[in-house]
Design an enzyme around this catalytic site. Structure first.
Site, PDB file in Angstrom:
ATOM      1  N   GLU A  99       0.707  -1.195   0.053  1.00 29.58           N
ATOM      2  CA  GLU A  99      -0.173  -0.067   0.007  1.00 29.58           C
ATOM      3  C   GLU A  99       0.558   1.126   0.025  1.00 29.58           C
ATOM      4  OE1 GLU A  99      -2.994   1.285  -0.105  1.00 29.58           O
ATOM      5  OE2 GLU A  99      -4.439   0.214   0.522  1.00 29.58           O
ATOM      6  N   ASP A 100       0.851   2.691  -0.739  1.00 33.67           N
ATOM      7  CA  ASP A 100       0.801   2.964  -0.396  1.00 33.67           C
ATOM      8  C   ASP A 100       0.885   4.084   1.152  1.00 33.67           C
ATOM      9  OD1 ASP A 100      -1.520   4.129  -0.861  1.00 33.67           O
ATOM     10  OD2 ASP A 100      -1.295   5.775  -2.730  1.00 33.67           O
ATOM     11  N   ASP A 103      -4.533   5.398   5.632  1.00 35.12           N
ATOM     12  CA  ASP A 103      -5.244   7.070   6.562  1.00 35.12           C
ATOM     13  C   ASP A 103      -6.380   6.021   7.172  1.00 35.12           C
ATOM     14  OD1 ASP A 103      -5.337   9.618   5.903  1.00 35.12           O
ATOM     15  OD2 ASP A 103      -6.755   9.474   5.302  1.00 35.12           O
ATOM     16  N   PHE A 152      -1.723  16.081   3.623  1.00 36.23           N
ATOM     17  CA  PHE A 152      -2.339  15.786   2.679  1.00 36.23           C
ATOM     18  C   PHE A 152      -1.066  15.195   2.064  1.00 36.23           C
ATOM     19  CE2 PHE A 152      -3.363  14.409  -1.611  1.00 36.23           C
ATOM     20  CZ  PHE A 152      -5.020  13.202  -1.154  1.00 36.23           C
ATOM     21  N   ARG A 165       2.088  12.379  -8.553  1.00 37.26           N
ATOM     22  CA  ARG A 165       3.318  10.894  -8.611  1.00 37.26           C
ATOM     23  C   ARG A 165       4.224  10.792  -8.894  1.00 37.26           C
ATOM     24  NH1 ARG A 165      -1.797   8.201  -7.597  1.00 37.26           N
ATOM     25  NH2 ARG A 165      -3.861   8.043  -8.660  1.00 37.26           N
TER      26      ARG A 165
HETATM   27  P1  IMP Z   1      -8.063   4.873   3.042  1.00 35.97           P
HETATM   28  O1  IMP Z   1      -8.329   6.454   3.978  1.00 35.97           O
HETATM   29  O2  IMP Z   1      -6.895   3.959   4.707  1.00 35.97           O
HETATM   30  O3  IMP Z   1      -9.265   3.640   3.114  1.00 35.97           O
HETATM   31  O4  IMP Z   1      -6.855   4.967   2.429  1.00 35.97           O
HETATM   32  C1  IMP Z   1      -7.576   4.844   0.652  1.00 35.97           C
HETATM   33  C2  IMP Z   1      -6.845   5.434  -0.498  1.00 35.97           C
HETATM   34  O5  IMP Z   1      -6.724   7.337  -0.602  1.00 35.97           O
HETATM   35  C3  IMP Z   1      -5.116   5.311  -0.060  1.00 35.97           C
HETATM   36  O6  IMP Z   1      -4.803   4.274  -0.786  1.00 35.97           O
HETATM   37  C4  IMP Z   1      -4.705   6.554  -0.806  1.00 35.97           C
HETATM   38  O7  IMP Z   1      -4.753   5.870  -2.464  1.00 35.97           O
HETATM   39  C5  IMP Z   1      -5.768   7.509  -1.311  1.00 35.97           C
HETATM   40  N1  IMP Z   1      -4.918   9.248   0.557  1.00 35.97           N
HETATM   41  C6  IMP Z   1      -5.219   8.959   1.805  1.00 35.97           C
HETATM   42  N2  IMP Z   1      -4.953   9.604   2.004  1.00 35.97           N
HETATM   43  C7  IMP Z   1      -3.368  10.114   1.178  1.00 35.97           C
HETATM   44  C8  IMP Z   1      -2.861  11.345   1.405  1.00 35.97           C
HETATM   45  O8  IMP Z   1      -2.699  11.605   2.553  1.00 35.97           O
HETATM   46  N3  IMP Z   1      -2.147  11.881   0.120  1.00 35.97           N
HETATM   47  C9  IMP Z   1      -2.690  10.788  -1.118  1.00 35.97           C
HETATM   48  N4  IMP Z   1      -3.674  10.031  -0.929  1.00 35.97           N
HETATM   49  C10 IMP Z   1      -4.055   9.203   0.169  1.00 35.97           C
HETATM   50 MG    MG Z   2      -4.051   3.872  -2.614  1.00 40.31          MG
END
Ligand code: IMP
Ligand code: MG
Length: 177
Positions: A99-100, A103, A152, A165
């Site tokens: 995962e990147d 969040d 962010f 990216r």
């Molecule tokens: P989640 O909120 O953990 O479900 O995150 C879902 C997706 O939102 C991540 O896999 C990222 O692709 C994107 N995301 C969440 N926070 C960030 C951020 O700070 N920067 C860029 N993408 C984000």
């Molecule tokens: Mg992602």
């Protein structure tokens, strides 16, 4: 329509390389004899995964899955969809999700559940970054690169509305708080 945000560097190339090497060593120790399937979560994980696998010198497979929850906004819609599924079967395999960022944890939780139904032997998560201040669901991250503040994050694969990216560093945009 305000001014375009200018990304500020949070972690530079040296720190990223050190983190990727550390993660690769940990993963090698646990998976060198397990022929794992690394599943990159598109699009954000593509740079991290590309750097990581080149430091893993044992048999493994690479798959991708594309999920969507955010659309073009910065807040999760709360709903996760599989936009592009896996190209191979993970039944009986050791799966490592790449995962990147974790969040809210919604995406990773959804993915662990989704892949779990395919009967792998094991599932663990390797995340480049985690933003614990925003976490809504508990996620166990087996291998973590960086903990990031409540900002962010862009660059090194991560985007804001499909921009940034390609930045080589992990940066943040907006707010100096
Ligand atoms: P989640 O909120 O953990 O479900 O995150 C879902 C997706 O939102 C991540 O896999 C990222 O692709 C994107 N995301 C969440 N926070 C960030 C951020 O700070 N920067 C860029 N993408 C984000
Ligand atoms: Mg992602």
């Amino acid at each position: 329509m305000g001014l375009k945000p200018k990304p500020q560097v949070l972690f530079g190339r040296k720190e990223i390389e050190a983190a990727v090497s550390r993660l690769a060593a940990e993963i090698r120790g646990d998976y060198h004899d397990k022929h794992p399937v690394l599943i990159g979560v598109l699009k954000g994980a593509f740079v991290f995964l590309a750097d990581l696998v080149r430091q893993l010198d044992f048999p493994l497979e690479v798959e991708f899955i594309r999920l969507s929850s955010y659309g073009k906004g910065k807040e999760s819609s709360g709903k996760v969809k599989v936009v592009q599924g896996l190209g191979s079967n993970v039944k009986g395999r050791h799966v490592l999700i790449i995962e990147d960022i974790v969040d809210s944890g919604l995406t990773t939780t959804f993915l662990i559940d989704y892949l779990g139904k395919k009967k792998p032997v094991s599932i663990r998560v390797c995340a480049l970054t985690s933003k614990p201040s925003r976490q809504k669901l508990p996620v166990t991250i087996g291998y973590l690169g960086f903990t990031v503040p409540d900002k962010f994050i862009v660059g090194y694969g991560l985007d804001s509305g499909e921009e940034f990216r390609n930045l080589p560093n992990i940066c943040f945009i907006g707010g100096d708080e």
